[in-house]
Motif scaffolding. Sequence first.
Motif, PDB file in Angstrom:
ATOM      1  N   GLU A 162      42.550  20.707  64.848  1.00 49.98           N
ATOM      2  CA  GLU A 162      42.069  19.784  65.871  1.00 49.98           C
ATOM      3  C   GLU A 162      41.623  20.504  67.134  1.00 49.98           C
ATOM      4  O   GLU A 162      40.822  19.973  67.909  1.00 49.98           O
ATOM      5  N   THR A 163      42.129  21.699  67.352  1.00 47.35           N
ATOM      6  CA  THR A 163      41.698  22.466  68.518  1.00 47.35           C
ATOM      7  C   THR A 163      40.275  22.971  68.374  1.00 47.35           C
ATOM      8  O   THR A 163      39.660  23.385  69.363  1.00 47.35           O
ATOM      9  N   SER A 164      39.754  22.951  67.145  1.00 48.86           N
ATOM     10  CA  SER A 164      38.373  23.372  66.904  1.00 48.86           C
ATOM     11  C   SER A 164      37.436  22.182  66.779  1.00 48.86           C
ATOM     12  O   SER A 164      36.368  22.152  67.402  1.00 48.86           O
ATOM     13  N   VAL A 165      37.798  21.214  65.950  1.00 51.15           N
ATOM     14  CA  VAL A 165      36.992  20.003  65.753  1.00 51.15           C
ATOM     15  C   VAL A 165      37.930  18.802  65.844  1.00 51.15           C
ATOM     16  O   VAL A 165      38.894  18.715  65.086  1.00 51.15           O
ATOM     17  N   ASP A 166      37.652  17.911  66.777  1.00 51.58           N
ATOM     18  CA  ASP A 166      38.495  16.728  66.980  1.00 51.58           C
ATOM     19  C   ASP A 166      38.324  15.781  65.796  1.00 51.58           C
ATOM     20  O   ASP A 166      37.276  15.176  65.617  1.00 51.58           O
ATOM     21  N   SER A 167      39.384  15.650  64.986  1.00 50.60           N
ATOM     22  CA  SER A 167      39.296  14.828  63.778  1.00 50.60           C
ATOM     23  C   SER A 167      39.175  13.343  64.103  1.00 50.60           C
ATOM     24  O   SER A 167      38.803  12.543  63.242  1.00 50.60           O
ATOM     25  N   GLY A 198      50.465  24.165  58.607  1.00 53.26           N
ATOM     26  CA  GLY A 198      51.908  24.067  58.467  1.00 53.26           C
ATOM     27  C   GLY A 198      52.359  23.439  57.162  1.00 53.26           C
ATOM     28  O   GLY A 198      53.555  23.213  56.959  1.00 53.26           O
ATOM     29  N   GLY A 199      51.415  23.133  56.269  1.00 50.89           N
ATOM     30  CA  GLY A 199      51.763  22.560  54.967  1.00 50.89           C
ATOM     31  C   GLY A 199      51.926  21.048  54.971  1.00 50.89           C
ATOM     32  O   GLY A 199      52.430  20.471  54.006  1.00 50.89           O
ATOM     33  N   ASN A 200      51.461  20.393  56.045  1.00 50.76           N
ATOM     34  CA  ASN A 200      51.510  18.937  56.106  1.00 50.76           C
ATOM     35  C   ASN A 200      50.220  18.324  55.570  1.00 50.76           C
ATOM     36  O   ASN A 200      49.131  18.892  55.718  1.00 50.76           O
ATOM     37  N   VAL A 201      50.339  17.156  54.959  1.00 54.82           N
ATOM     38  CA  VAL A 201      49.189  16.417  54.451  1.00 54.82           C
ATOM     39  C   VAL A 201      48.323  15.981  55.631  1.00 54.82           C
ATOM     40  O   VAL A 201      48.827  15.553  56.679  1.00 54.82           O
ATOM     41  N   THR A 202      46.995  16.102  55.483  1.00 52.66           N
ATOM     42  CA  THR A 202      46.075  15.574  56.491  1.00 52.66           C
ATOM     43  C   THR A 202      45.286  14.417  55.878  1.00 52.66           C
ATOM     44  O   THR A 202      45.744  13.292  55.866  1.00 52.66           O
ATOM     45  N   GLU A 203      44.114  14.705  55.335  1.00 57.42           N
ATOM     46  CA  GLU A 203      43.247  13.669  54.780  1.00 57.42           C
ATOM     47  C   GLU A 203      42.365  14.267  53.703  1.00 57.42           C
ATOM     48  O   GLU A 203      42.446  15.457  53.394  1.00 57.42           O
ATOM     49  N   GLY A 204      41.494  13.437  53.142  1.00 60.05           N
ATOM     50  CA  GLY A 204      40.526  13.893  52.159  1.00 60.05           C
ATOM     51  C   GLY A 204      39.123  13.574  52.626  1.00 60.05           C
ATOM     52  O   GLY A 204      38.933  12.979  53.694  1.00 60.05           O
ATOM     53  N   ALA A 222      48.296  13.605  62.449  1.00 65.42           N
ATOM     54  CA  ALA A 222      47.475  14.644  63.071  1.00 65.42           C
ATOM     55  C   ALA A 222      46.454  15.187  62.085  1.00 65.42           C
ATOM     56  O   ALA A 222      46.631  15.121  60.873  1.00 65.42           O
ATOM     57  N   SER A 223      45.380  15.731  62.655  1.00 71.84           N
ATOM     58  CA  SER A 223      44.272  16.303  61.866  1.00 71.84           C
ATOM     59  C   SER A 223      43.672  15.278  60.927  1.00 71.84           C
ATOM     60  O   SER A 223      43.251  15.608  59.812  1.00 71.84           O
ATOM     61  N   VAL A 224      43.622  14.017  61.385  1.00 67.15           N
ATOM     62  CA  VAL A 224      43.042  12.942  60.580  1.00 67.15           C
ATOM     63  C   VAL A 224      42.165  12.059  61.458  1.00 67.15           C
ATOM     64  O   VAL A 224      42.393  11.920  62.657  1.00 67.15           O
ATOM     65  N   LEU A 225      41.162  11.457  60.829  1.00 68.78           N
ATOM     66  CA  LEU A 225      40.412  10.396  61.478  1.00 68.78           C
ATOM     67  C   LEU A 225      41.310   9.171  61.560  1.00 68.78           C
ATOM     68  O   LEU A 225      42.008   8.833  60.598  1.00 68.78           O
ATOM     69  N   GLU A 226      41.303   8.517  62.715  1.00 73.70           N
ATOM     70  CA  GLU A 226      42.071   7.282  62.854  1.00 73.70           C
ATOM     71  C   GLU A 226      41.240   6.141  62.271  1.00 73.70           C
ATOM     72  O   GLU A 226      40.578   5.392  62.976  1.00 73.70           O
ATOM     73  N   GLY A 227      41.273   6.058  60.947  1.00 70.30           N
ATOM     74  CA  GLY A 227      40.384   5.177  60.200  1.00 70.30           C
ATOM     75  C   GLY A 227      40.623   3.702  60.482  1.00 70.30           C
ATOM     76  O   GLY A 227      41.766   3.269  60.693  1.00 70.30           O
ATOM     77  N   ILE A 228      39.548   2.935  60.425  1.00 71.75           N
ATOM     78  CA  ILE A 228      39.676   1.486  60.578  1.00 71.75           C
ATOM     79  C   ILE A 228      40.369   0.900  59.356  1.00 71.75           C
ATOM     80  O   ILE A 228      41.209  -0.002  59.475  1.00 71.75           O
TER      81      ILE A 228
END
Length: 313
Positions: A162-167, A198-204, A222-228
């Motif tokens: 997220e520090t590179s591209v805001d998800s 860190g080995g946590n699930v993000t998104e697809g 974190a590291s996910v789009l806050e999807g509708i």
Amino acid sequence: MTISDENVGEGRTSDLATGAAWMRGEIMPIAQASIPVNDWRLIHSDITYDVVPVWEGAFFRLELYLDRFFRSMNSLRLNPGVTESDVRSVLHGLVSATGLRRAYVAMVTSRGVNMVPGSRDPRDCRNHFFAWCVPYIHVIRPDLARSGASVHIARTVTRIPETSVDSRVKNYHWGDFTKGLFEAKEAGAETVILLDSGGNVTEGPGFNVFAVKNNRLITPDASVLEGISRQTVLEIGRDLGLQTKIRPLPLDELLESDEVLITTSGGGVAPITKVDDRVFSNDTPGEVTMSIQKRYFEWAMQPAYRTEIDYVS
């Protein structure tokens, strides 16, 4: 910015029914839509977009998608000179022109072409807005959305930090997803889920992930789009009496879940019955997942969540 009655009237043709675009005030078959080769959308992936589904002749939760689209533009300092009312009018006219009752509708703003020769200053670009729609897209094939899809956990790539591209800003930075998709397809899976460092699930690619365990509905924070669709399923989960949790989701915890599901504007809710070698619910969709899926499409038909489209006769 408006759509003329003439443009809308011309739109109800068979070539538009397979896909149409709105550009520079005109509706056209999607195959005729184009951008300059030096548009920063193309050469720098400097763009934001959003996609709202049309279900049975109405937009589903349109205002939430519009709000997120404008937040994304503000975050990227994009200003094409349009208002929410302008965009709303374009989307209505575009879908009406195609006659599509189920559609996948995109609103897009690009950084555009730099108007100062040789400049690399993004402030010198002329931002522009356009939109397009095609028949409804399913991120997971409809047959798999009924019977359950398989997912591969990527090993050769992690999610862009997220520090590179805001998800939270919907974007076209798909280098990590594309690499993961190649890996998934070669492993025989339908799609891929990426982990963070860190080995946590993000998104697809195009979807959020949920785990179901002991009456809890858990989705990464974190590291996910806050999807509708993600927001909708969280609301549905609470409506069904589930405890909803937005927090880190380690891979081990996902694999120990009772059920796994994904959410997307392209298909709503889909069950995941296999993650790598881990099989869930005897390789059939779980009860909670199917209850959520059923409720999602019930909500898509409720007037409170629908913005009806006035189709041209």
